[in-house]
Scaffold this motif. Structure first.
Motif, PDB file in Angstrom:
ATOM      1  N   LEU A 166       2.810  -1.783   2.862  1.00 14.22           N
ATOM      2  CA  LEU A 166       1.781  -2.139   1.889  1.00 14.22           C
ATOM      3  C   LEU A 166       0.954  -0.935   1.450  1.00 14.22           C
ATOM      4  CD1 LEU A 166       0.534  -5.524   3.393  1.00 14.22           C
ATOM      5  CD2 LEU A 166       1.971  -5.201   1.375  1.00 14.22           C
TER       6      LEU A 166
ATOM      7  N   GLY B  74       1.451  -0.889  -2.564  1.00 10.85           N
ATOM      8  CA  GLY B  74       0.069  -1.314  -2.355  1.00 10.85           C
ATOM      9  C   GLY B  74      -0.917  -0.790  -3.373  1.00 10.85           C
ATOM     10  N   GLU B  75      -0.467   0.071  -4.285  1.00  5.87           N
ATOM     11  CA  GLU B  75      -1.328   0.581  -5.359  1.00  5.87           C
ATOM     12  C   GLU B  75      -2.616   1.193  -4.814  1.00  5.87           C
ATOM     13  OE1 GLU B  75      -1.699  -3.068  -7.439  1.00  5.87           O
ATOM     14  OE2 GLU B  75       0.257  -2.944  -8.389  1.00  5.87           O
TER      15      GLU B  75
ATOM     16  N   TYR C  20      -4.120  -7.604   4.435  1.00  4.37           N
ATOM     17  CA  TYR C  20      -2.944  -8.322   3.944  1.00  4.37           C
ATOM     18  C   TYR C  20      -2.049  -8.773   5.100  1.00  4.37           C
ATOM     19  CZ  TYR C  20      -4.233  -6.967  -0.776  1.00  4.37           C
ATOM     20  OH  TYR C  20      -4.896  -6.828  -1.964  1.00  4.37           O
TER      21      TYR C  20
ATOM     22  N   GLY D  18       5.311  -2.844  -6.685  1.00  7.09           N
ATOM     23  CA  GLY D  18       3.948  -3.203  -7.028  1.00  7.09           C
ATOM     24  C   GLY D  18       3.491  -4.512  -6.417  1.00  7.09           C
ATOM     25  N   GLY D  19       2.662  -5.236  -7.183  1.00  5.57           N
ATOM     26  CA  GLY D  19       2.079  -6.475  -6.700  1.00  5.57           C
ATOM     27  C   GLY D  19       3.096  -7.551  -6.390  1.00  5.57           C
TER      28      GLY D  19
ATOM     29  N   LYS E 247       4.514  -6.840  -3.008  1.00  9.85           N
ATOM     30  CA  LYS E 247       3.431  -7.007  -2.033  1.00  9.85           C
ATOM     31  C   LYS E 247       3.203  -8.476  -1.703  1.00  9.85           C
ATOM     32  CE  LYS E 247      -0.816  -6.552  -3.480  1.00  9.85           C
ATOM     33  NZ  LYS E 247      -2.053  -5.912  -3.990  1.00  9.85           N
ATOM     34  N   TRP E 248       3.068  -9.318  -2.733  1.00  8.89           N
ATOM     35  CA  TRP E 248       2.785 -10.728  -2.484  1.00  8.89           C
ATOM     36  C   TRP E 248       4.014 -11.486  -1.990  1.00  8.89           C
ATOM     37  CZ3 TRP E 248      -1.826 -11.977  -1.458  1.00  8.89           C
ATOM     38  CH2 TRP E 248      -2.893 -11.325  -2.069  1.00  8.89           C
TER      39      TRP E 248
END
Length: 423
Positions: free
Chosen positions: A270, A276-277, A287, A334-335, A338-339
Motif C-alpha cells: 500500500l 498507495g499514492e 488500511y 492506484g486506488g 488498493k481497495w
C-alpha cells in the motif's frame, strides 16, 4: 413445572456464558497474530532484511503450529479443554516477555525464538478453543457458532495494526539508502532504537495474557459430554480415514498461507508509489486495520447467514469473489488495486471457521485428533509467505499475489467437493 425444559434452559445459559468467556481468547490470539504484519516491515528496516529474510517472522511463527500441534493435542487430551486454554495463555505470555531481552540484545534470531514460544502458546489455544466452541451446542449451528467466536478474533486483528502503527511504527522510517548516507554509528543507533521500540508493547501484552489465564482458571467451563472424556482415544490415522478431514487439512493450509501472505506484504504494497499514492508505512497501517475490520464485519454477518444457509455454498461464493479481487490487485494500479486488496478481508471472514467446522463434523471421539491435524495445517502460514517473498524479490510484489490466488482456487474445490466426502 417441566423439569427437563428447565434443565435444558440452564444448559443453554451455561453454554452461552462459556462461549462469551472463551471469545476473549479468540480476541487475544487474533491481536497477537496480526501484530506480525506490523513486525515484518519494522524488523525488515531494523535489521536491513530481504523479503525472504523478513518472511522468517511468519515462517517461525506458523512453523510452531506444525511442530507443536501434536504435543498440544496430547496436552489438551491429558488435561482437558480448560486447563489446555490456561496453559496456552501462560506459554504465550512467556513468549511475549521474551521480546524484552531479544530487543535489548538487538539479535534477529532472538526475536524469532520469542515468536516461536509465543506461537506455541497460541497453538495450544487453537487446539483447545476451536473444537470446544464448535462442540458447545448443536452440530448444525457449529459453523455459525465458531464464526461468531472468530469475529472476536477479527476484532483483535482490526485493532492490532492501529496499536502497532502507534507504538511500533511511530518513528519516521528511513530507507537503506538514507541510512547508508549516515555515519555508521548513527545508522546502527537508529536500527537498535527501532528494534527496542517493541519492548513496552509486548511486555503489556504479556501481562494481559497472564491475567486472562488466571481469569479462565477461576471460571468453571462446562465439559463436552462424549467428546472431552474420550479426547485421548484413537489415533491420527483413524481421523485421517475421513476424507472430508483430509481435504480440510489442505484447505486450512492453503487458506492460512494465503491470508498471512496478503497481510504480511500489505503495509509495503500500500505504500508503493503506484498503489498507495504517497502513503507512508504508518498511514498504510490504517488500511491494514480496514482489511481486518472487513473480516470482523463479515464474520458478524456470516454468523447470521451460516445459521440458515449452506456453509459450503457460502464458502465457495466467497472464494470466487476473493479470486476476482486478487486478479484486480495484480492487474490494476492506484486506488482500484488498493481497495481491491483491502476488500479481501471482508470475504476472508467466514473461511477459517467454516473450513474448520466442516472438517471436524461427524468425528466424534476423534475430534481432538482432527483438531490437532487442522491446527498443524496452519503451517501454511509459514510456507506460503516464504514462497510469496521469493516471488516478490525476483518478480515484484504485485506479481506475488498470484500464489494466494491459487490457494483460494483449492478452497473453492473444498467448498464444492472436498467437504462433501464421507467416510
Amino acid at each position: 413445572m417441566d423439569t427437563s425444559a428447565a434443565v435444558r434452559g440452564q444448559h443453554v445459559q451455561r453454554n452461552g456464558v462459556a462461549l462469551a468467556v472463551v471469545t476473549a481468547i479468540f480476541f487475544m490470539w487474533g491481536f497477537l497474530t496480526c501484530l506480525n504484519d506490523i513486525l515484518i516491515p519494522h524488523l525488515k528496516a531494523a535489521f536491513a532484511l530481504t523479503w525472504v529474510q523478513a518472511m522468517l517472522v511468519q515462517f517461525t511463527f506458523f512453523g510452531a503450529y506444525f511442530l507443536m500441534s501434536l504435543p498440544a493435542g496430547r496436552l489438551v487430551a491429558a488435561v482437558g479443554y480448560k486447563r489446555g486454554i490456561v496453559a496456552g495463555l501462560a506459554i504465550a505470555g512467556l513468549g511475549a516477555l521474551l521480546f524484552w531481552p531479544a530487543a535489548h540484545a538487538h539479535v534477529y534470531g532472538l526475536f524469532l525464538g520469542a515468536l516461536f514460544v509465543l506461537a506455541t502458546g497460541i497453538t495450544v489455544l487453537q487446539v483447545a478453543a476451536n473444537p470446544y466452541v464448535a462442540l458447545l451446542g448443536p452440530e448444525r449451528t457449529s459453523s455459525s457458532r465458531l464464526t461468531l467466536a472468530q469475529s472476536m478474533n477479527a476484532l483483535g486483528t482490526t485493532l492490532a495494526p492501529l496499536f502497532g502503527g502507534l507504538l511500533i511504527l511511530s518513528a519516521e522510517p528511513r530507507t537503506d539508502a538514507q541510512l547508508a548516507l549516515l555515519p555508521q554509528a548513527e545508522a546502527l543507533a537508529y536500527r537498535v532504537a527501532e528494534a527496542q521500540s517493541v519492548q513496552v508493547p509486548y511486555f503489556g501484552l504479556a501481562v494481559a495474557l497472564f491475567v486472562l489465564a488466571a481469569a479462565i482458571w477461576m471460571f468453571r467451563l462446562p465439559t463436552i459430554p462424549g467428546v472431552e472424556e474420550g479426547a485421548g482415544e484413537g489415533r491420527l490415522r483413524d481421523a485421517l480415514r475421513h476424507p472430508h478431514l483430509r481435504y480440510g487439512v489442505l484447505a486450512i493450509f492453503f487458506y492460512v498461507g494465503a491470508e498471512v501472505s496478503i497481510g504480511s506484504v500489505l503495509v509495503n504494497f500500500l505504500s508503493m508509489p503506484g498503489i498507495g499514492e504517497g502513503l507512508t508505512e504508518q498511514e498504510a497501517t490504517r488500511y491494514v486495520s480496514l482489511y481486518w475490520g472487513g473480516a470482523l464485519v463479515g464474520r458478524l454477518v456470516g454468523t447470521v447467514l451460516l445459521a440458515t444457509l449452506d456453509p459450503r455454498r457460502l464458502l465457495g461464493l466467497f472464494a470466487l469473489v476473493v479470486m476476482g479481487l486478487l486478479a484486480v490487485t495484480m492487474l490494476a494500479g492506484g486506488g482500484l488495486a488498493k481497495w481491491a486488496v483491502v476488500s479481501i478481508g471482508l470475504f476472508n471472514s467466514i473461511m477459517f471457521p467454516t473450513i474448520f467446522a466442516l472438517a471436524i463434523a461427524r468425528l466424534g471421539a476423534l475430534t481432538g485428533q482432527g483438531s490437532s491435524l487442522l491446527v498443524m495445517a496452519i503451517v501454511g502460514g509459514a510456507v506460503v509467505p516464504l514462497a510469496v517473498g521469493w516471488v516478490a524479490d525476483h518478480h515484484g510484489l504485485q506479481v506475488s499475489f498470484l500464489l494466494p490466488l491459487l490457494c483460494y482456487l483449492y478452497i473453492l474445490f473444498y467448498a464444492w467437493r472436498g467437504s462433501r466426502s464421507s467416510a
